[in-house]
Design a protein around this motif. Structure first.
Motif, PDB file in Angstrom:
ATOM      1  N   LEU A  67       7.884 -10.259   0.527  1.00 16.34           N
ATOM      2  CA  LEU A  67       7.999  -9.053   1.216  1.00 16.34           C
ATOM      3  C   LEU A  67       8.761  -7.836   0.834  1.00 16.34           C
ATOM      4  N   SER A  68       9.662  -8.381   0.033  1.00 18.19           N
ATOM      5  CA  SER A  68      10.692  -7.159  -0.301  1.00 18.19           C
ATOM      6  C   SER A  68       9.987  -6.224  -1.266  1.00 18.19           C
ATOM      7  N   HIS A  69       8.645  -6.367  -1.943  1.00 17.64           N
ATOM      8  CA  HIS A  69       8.080  -5.676  -2.739  1.00 17.64           C
ATOM      9  C   HIS A  69       7.079  -4.962  -1.961  1.00 17.64           C
ATOM     10  N   GLU A  70       7.172  -3.947  -1.284  1.00 15.31           N
ATOM     11  CA  GLU A  70       6.184  -3.033  -0.523  1.00 15.31           C
ATOM     12  C   GLU A  70       5.808  -1.568  -1.132  1.00 15.31           C
ATOM     13  N   LEU A  71       4.832  -1.441  -0.817  1.00 14.77           N
ATOM     14  CA  LEU A  71       4.264  -0.128  -1.048  1.00 14.77           C
ATOM     15  C   LEU A  71       4.587   0.923  -0.033  1.00 14.77           C
ATOM     16  N   PRO A  72       5.431   1.789  -0.439  1.00 12.71           N
ATOM     17  CA  PRO A  72       5.763   2.995   0.709  1.00 12.71           C
ATOM     18  C   PRO A  72       4.566   3.656   1.059  1.00 12.71           C
ATOM     19  N   LYS A  73       4.412   3.890   2.475  1.00 10.17           N
ATOM     20  CA  LYS A  73       3.322   4.442   3.236  1.00 10.17           C
ATOM     21  C   LYS A  73       3.239   5.970   2.531  1.00 10.17           C
ATOM     22  N   ALA A  74       4.311   6.468   1.859  1.00 13.50           N
ATOM     23  CA  ALA A  74       3.770   7.804   1.345  1.00 13.50           C
ATOM     24  C   ALA A  74       3.031   7.737   0.099  1.00 13.50           C
ATOM     25  N   ASP A  75       3.091   6.406  -0.290  1.00 13.46           N
ATOM     26  CA  ASP A  75       2.302   6.498  -1.985  1.00 13.46           C
ATOM     27  C   ASP A  75       0.881   5.862  -1.429  1.00 13.46           C
ATOM     28  N   GLU A  76       0.436   5.657  -0.275  1.00 16.77           N
ATOM     29  CA  GLU A  76      -0.839   5.173   0.119  1.00 16.77           C
ATOM     30  C   GLU A  76      -1.894   6.307  -0.094  1.00 16.77           C
ATOM     31  N   GLN A 112       6.981   4.252  -5.825  1.00 19.28           N
ATOM     32  CA  GLN A 112       7.397   2.933  -5.915  1.00 19.28           C
ATOM     33  C   GLN A 112       6.299   2.031  -5.801  1.00 19.28           C
ATOM     34  N   VAL A 113       5.749   1.284  -6.689  1.00 22.21           N
ATOM     35  CA  VAL A 113       4.669   0.355  -6.893  1.00 22.21           C
ATOM     36  C   VAL A 113       5.041  -0.991  -6.903  1.00 22.21           C
ATOM     37  N   PRO A 114       4.468  -2.063  -6.148  1.00 21.15           N
ATOM     38  CA  PRO A 114       4.910  -3.383  -6.253  1.00 21.15           C
ATOM     39  C   PRO A 114       4.397  -4.016  -7.584  1.00 21.15           C
ATOM     40  N   PRO A 115       5.190  -5.104  -7.866  1.00 23.23           N
ATOM     41  CA  PRO A 115       4.935  -5.614  -9.350  1.00 23.23           C
ATOM     42  C   PRO A 115       3.637  -6.160  -9.554  1.00 23.23           C
ATOM     43  N   LYS A 116       2.901  -6.457  -8.669  1.00 26.56           N
ATOM     44  CA  LYS A 116       1.650  -7.028  -8.911  1.00 26.56           C
ATOM     45  C   LYS A 116       0.545  -6.384  -7.876  1.00 26.56           C
ATOM     46  N   LEU A 117      -0.684  -6.088  -8.414  1.00 31.24           N
ATOM     47  CA  LEU A 117      -1.750  -5.215  -7.398  1.00 31.24           C
ATOM     48  C   LEU A 117      -2.894  -6.109  -7.716  1.00 31.24           C
ATOM     49  N   ALA A 118      -3.797  -5.605  -6.816  1.00 29.06           N
ATOM     50  CA  ALA A 118      -5.319  -6.251  -6.799  1.00 29.06           C
ATOM     51  C   ALA A 118      -6.140  -5.223  -6.874  1.00 29.06           C
ATOM     52  N   LEU A 119      -6.811  -4.841  -8.160  1.00 34.39           N
ATOM     53  CA  LEU A 119      -7.557  -3.602  -8.329  1.00 34.39           C
ATOM     54  C   LEU A 119      -9.103  -4.190  -8.451  1.00 34.39           C
ATOM     55  N   SER A 120      -9.684  -3.029  -8.204  1.00 33.67           N
ATOM     56  CA  SER A 120     -11.274  -2.909  -8.380  1.00 33.67           C
ATOM     57  C   SER A 120     -11.623  -1.792  -9.334  1.00 33.67           C
ATOM     58  N   TRP A 121     -12.274  -2.014 -10.372  1.00 35.82           N
ATOM     59  CA  TRP A 121     -12.737  -0.781 -11.106  1.00 35.82           C
ATOM     60  C   TRP A 121     -14.248  -0.808 -11.147  1.00 35.82           C
ATOM     61  N   TYR A 122     -14.743   0.240 -10.306  1.00 36.23           N
ATOM     62  CA  TYR A 122     -16.049   0.412 -10.149  1.00 36.23           C
ATOM     63  C   TYR A 122     -16.734   1.214 -11.543  1.00 36.23           C
ATOM     64  N   GLY A 123     -17.785   0.850 -11.966  1.00 29.57           N
ATOM     65  CA  GLY A 123     -17.929   1.274 -13.316  1.00 29.57           C
ATOM     66  C   GLY A 123     -17.177   1.241 -14.595  1.00 29.57           C
ATOM     67  N   ALA A 124     -16.665   0.001 -14.603  1.00 27.39           N
ATOM     68  CA  ALA A 124     -15.491  -0.029 -15.649  1.00 27.39           C
ATOM     69  C   ALA A 124     -16.315  -0.293 -16.938  1.00 27.39           C
ATOM     70  N   PRO A 125     -15.613   0.300 -17.969  1.00 29.81           N
ATOM     71  CA  PRO A 125     -16.267   0.296 -19.302  1.00 29.81           C
ATOM     72  C   PRO A 125     -16.522  -1.272 -19.670  1.00 29.81           C
ATOM     73  N   SER A 126     -17.921  -1.241 -20.090  1.00 31.75           N
ATOM     74  CA  SER A 126     -18.284  -2.305 -20.739  1.00 31.75           C
ATOM     75  C   SER A 126     -18.130  -3.642 -19.869  1.00 31.75           C
TER      76      SER A 126
END
Length: 785
Positions: A67-76, A112-126
């Motif tokens: 939990l120490s790796h938290e995204l600041p609310k300002a970066d949301e 300040q970005v956490p070390p691991k993200l879960a991302l979606s890429w809509y219309g990703a290339p190929s």
């Protein structure tokens, strides 16, 4: 040692029920207490207590670190440019690709970005062919802190993200600067994930869109995300879903083959005169080869709990053999259990952990004086397999009912067919086909697919039988423990008196009925379905569903993800009525799924005649029309809108025909206004001003700026306003001025995105309406609220 490990697991499990983490000083005190217990007490009690404290401290320490790796609310919600590598197998979901990203550098100043993200890429290339594991990308993303829907008996997405080490989710923004920097970054984890990706690509290419290609992929690399929901329904109803994964049986088989091959070659010194067995005993070489093969297979399988359990058990046996010490099976199982929890204390939250270790524990318990006897010949092997399946089937019934609220009655027969086919035909062919060179791989994989296709046809027939599954409400803890004790009595060793008496403990488990409100009272559950609406209304003997939630993905909607798991866990398999207020996807997407999965006596809606749900309901469908009234168990229901003339106006928006329902009893009422807007509110003020008064108001149109006019709120005079909205939804519902309007009028405001599912109990008399919020009642430290 075994008591210490069991205590350790219990301590880690206890932490996962806490609403907040203990501070470091309390953890230090717990660790010191464990040390004192070790010195002051003797025997199993000392070991269990000390292990429990250490398990609690260890799990808390890992939780603090995660939990120490938290995204600041300002970066949301703001654009952030970063560089990172794709950390897992991407999943192509039709509209785009989902993947995890290991962040290397945040290029946006002060982000300040956490070390691991879960991302979606809509219309990703190929698609996923370009986005491969281990590739380094520069991306512009928009992030938010972890958030998931919070409902009783629902999947805890936030806990799953925490266990995966993901502390922010988001999506890739369309940007010309998004580009791949390196095709592959060589690290051990990236090498494993790229190998899994290559195997998946080979299988999918060789099978060319065959319907059960995702099942073959799941058996080879453990990636189950491509399996269709309809196939999962069949596997679950027949009790064979554990086979559509890298199970312990598969890993043991691979390890055994590797050990046999290594022993054969080593014993013959690789057909040379080197006399290798004189340098190192053949048994040790076989154990090392088996453990190594198991490790490689588990890495390719995604390192799930059943795979980990088998790997650790094989590794402990191999280590014991190398050290010349015999290891009892119970010691091996406890060591595997402890290692799994040490590495991942959040695994205790998932059914796979309990089913995996529970199955092995049942086999060991039932084997005392019975299964463990030597069986000779193929008849003996069949008897042993039958007894083992009997023990596992009986032993896991209470756990299965607790976790899934259903038991497959056809499961023993289905497993008797599926286990040999999957374990000894499909899996070996799938593994061989994925590893053979190109000219040979396709025919072998096609043969594996043919076998699984034939098996699926048999399972489909079994699943369609009328009594294939027994369903019952999820039992309370005391009833579960009673059934567990009775099950242990039934599976006790030979000589135990009257083992059949244990079956009596199952009677209250299977006879359990759904709870219901007292006569003349009613309960309303407003589900947390994201940006959408879905509410269950219950009286003493009737149940009505109002709206069915939004669409999440091609095969996922409010019914599949929220409503059906809840209804099944409650033991509710029939709805007396269902109202679909209008055709917007955030209200009607789950209607067809519910009609296919449950018996629904009638459906009322403002949907067009050609809507799939209307066609499915057929004669059970009726239009919502103002003036419709009925009474259930002393509770009055009245439809206030739309009027009959609105259906003749083709230019009218769907929102304007929202079915508006008032439910009342003993002077208490709730008004369900769906997506009506200011014009419809004015019509209600003109046509039914004396029937608008309600204690609870479902905020019209999720608190949109086009609804909840001051005049309407003044007529309704609610004490509670409910906003069913999605977390950080793109419509920005509820609108700030509307939300403040409710507050200025002294209306208590409740939001499902903040409170989770809300339950309102409307009692008799003038006492307050009882309100419970799921996030408050079931608060956990990872919820962060």
């Amino acid at each position: 040692m075994r008591c210490a490990i069991l205590g350790f697991v219990a301590g880690a499990a206890f932490l996962q029920t806490r609403p907040a983490l203990p501070d470091p000083w309390h953890l230090l005190a717990c660790a010191l207490a464990a040390f004192v217990l070790l010195l002051a007490l003797r025997g199993p009690l000392r070991a269990a207590c000390a292990g429990g404290l250490l398990g609690f401290c260890w799990a808390a320490f890992l939780a603090h670190a995660a939990l120490s790796h938290e995204l600041p609310k300002a970066d949301e919600g703001r654009d952030i440019q970063l560089i990172g590598t794709i950390a897992n197998l991407p999943h192509d979901f039709g509209e785009g690709v989902r993947f995890h990203l290991d962040v290397e550098t945040a290029l946006t100043a002060a982000a300040q970005v956490p070390p691991k993200l879960a991302l979606s890429w809509y219309g990703a290339p190929s698609g996923a062919s370009t986005i491969r594991p281990g590739a380094r990308w520069r991306l512009t993303v928009r992030l938010q802190r972890p958030h998931g829907n919070a409902n009783p008996y629902g999947f805890d997405y936030e806990a799953w993200l925490l266990g995966q080490g993901v502390r922010a989710t988001g999506y890739v923004r369309p940007n010309g600067d998004n580009r791949r920097l390196d095709a592959f970054v060589p690290t051990p984890s990236n090498l494993v994930e790229r190998s899994r990706d290559a195997l998946r690509a080979r299988i999918m290419e060789a099978l060319g869109g065959k319907p059960y290609a995702p099942v073959i992929v799941a058996l080879v690399i453990g990636d189950q995300r491509g399996i269709e929901q309809a196939d999962w329904d069949i596997f679950n109803r027949t009790g064979v879903s554990h086979l559509v994964a890298i199970s312990g049986l598969h890993i043991t088989m691979i390890a055994g083959l590797a050990a046999w091959a290594a022993a054969s070659l080593w014993r013959r010194s690789f057909f040379t005169r080197a006399q290798l067995p004189l340098l190192l005993p053949t048994q040790k070489v076989a154990a090392l080869a088996g453990a190594t093969a198991a490790l490689l297979y588990v890495l390719l399988a995604g390192f799930g709990v059943p795979a980990q359990r088998t790997l650790y058990m094989l590794s402990v046996v191999a280590l014991a053999l190398w050290c010349g010490r015999l290891a009892s099976v119970s010691h091996v199982l406890c060591l595997a259990l402890g290692l799994v929890v040490v590495l991942d204390p959040w695994c205790l939250l998932w059914p796979g952990f309990w089913l995996s270790f529970g199955a092995v524990g049942v086999i060991l318990f039932a084997g005392v004086g019975r299964i463990a006897r030597q069986e000779q010949g193929w008849r003996g092997a069949l008897r042993l397999a039958a007894r083992t399946q009997y023990a596992v089937t009986l032993g896991l019934v209470p756990v299965t009912l607790l976790l899934f609220a259903q038991v497959s009655l056809i499961g023993p027969l289905a497993n008797a067919v599926a286990i040999p086919v999957v374990s000894f035909v499909v899996t070996p062919l799938a593994l061989a086909g994925s590893l053979l060179p190109a000219p040979l791989s396709a025919p072998v994989l096609l043969l594996a697919h043919l076998a699984i296709e034939a098996l699926a046809a048999v399972l489909g027939w079994l699943a369609a039988l009328p009594h294939a599954v027994w369903s019952a409400p999820s039992p309370p803890p005391w009833l579960f423990l009673l059934a567990l004790g009775g099950t242990a009595w039934m599976l006790a060793p030979r000589g135990w008196p009257h083992r059949w008496v244990g079956a009596v403990s199952w009677l209250p488990l299977f006879a359990l009925l759904p709870t219901h409100p007292p006569p003349g009272q009613f309960r309303v559950t407003a589900f947390d379905v994201g940006q959408g609406m879905a509410l269950l209304v219950e009286t003493e003997r009737h149940r009505l569903l109002y709206d069915t939630g939004p669409q999440y993905a091609a095969t996922q909607n409010g019914a599949t993800r929220v409503l059906l798991p809840y209804l099944r866990a409650r033991g509710i398999h029939r709805l007396d009525g269902m109202i679909v207020s209008h055709s917007d996807v955030d209200h009607a997407s789950g209607a067809l799924t519910l009609l296919e999965a449950l018996r629904v006596d009638w459906m009322a809606s403002s949907l067009a005649p050609g809507h799939p749900a209307v066609r499915k309901a057929q004669s059970g469908h009726r239009r919502c029309v103002a003036g419709q009234r009925w009474e259930w168990d002393g509770v009055a229901f009245e439809m206030l809108q739309p009027d009959e003339a609105s259906y003749a106006d083709p230019g009218l928006k769907a929102n304007a025909r929202s079915c508006t329902l008032r439910i009342s009893a003993h002077g208490r009422a709730i008004l369900l206004a769906a997506d009506i807007e200011a014009a419809q509110e004015a019509q209600l003020l003109a046509s039914a001003p004396d029937r608008l008064r309600a204690d609870v108001l479902l905020a019209p149109h999720h608190g949109s700026g086009t609804s909840s006019t001051p005049a309407f709120l003044a007529a309704v005079q609610p004490s509670i306003g409910v906003f069913q909205v999605g977390h950080r939804n793109r419509y920005k519902h509820p609108k700030k001025q509307v939300y403040e309007r409710y507050g200025e009028l002294g209306i208590r405001r409740l939001r499902t995105d903040r409170s989770g599912a809300l339950v309102f109990d409307f009692g008799e008399g003038a006492e307050d309406i009882a309100v419970s919020a799921y996030r408050r009642e079931q608060a956990r430290y990872w919820h962060g609220r």
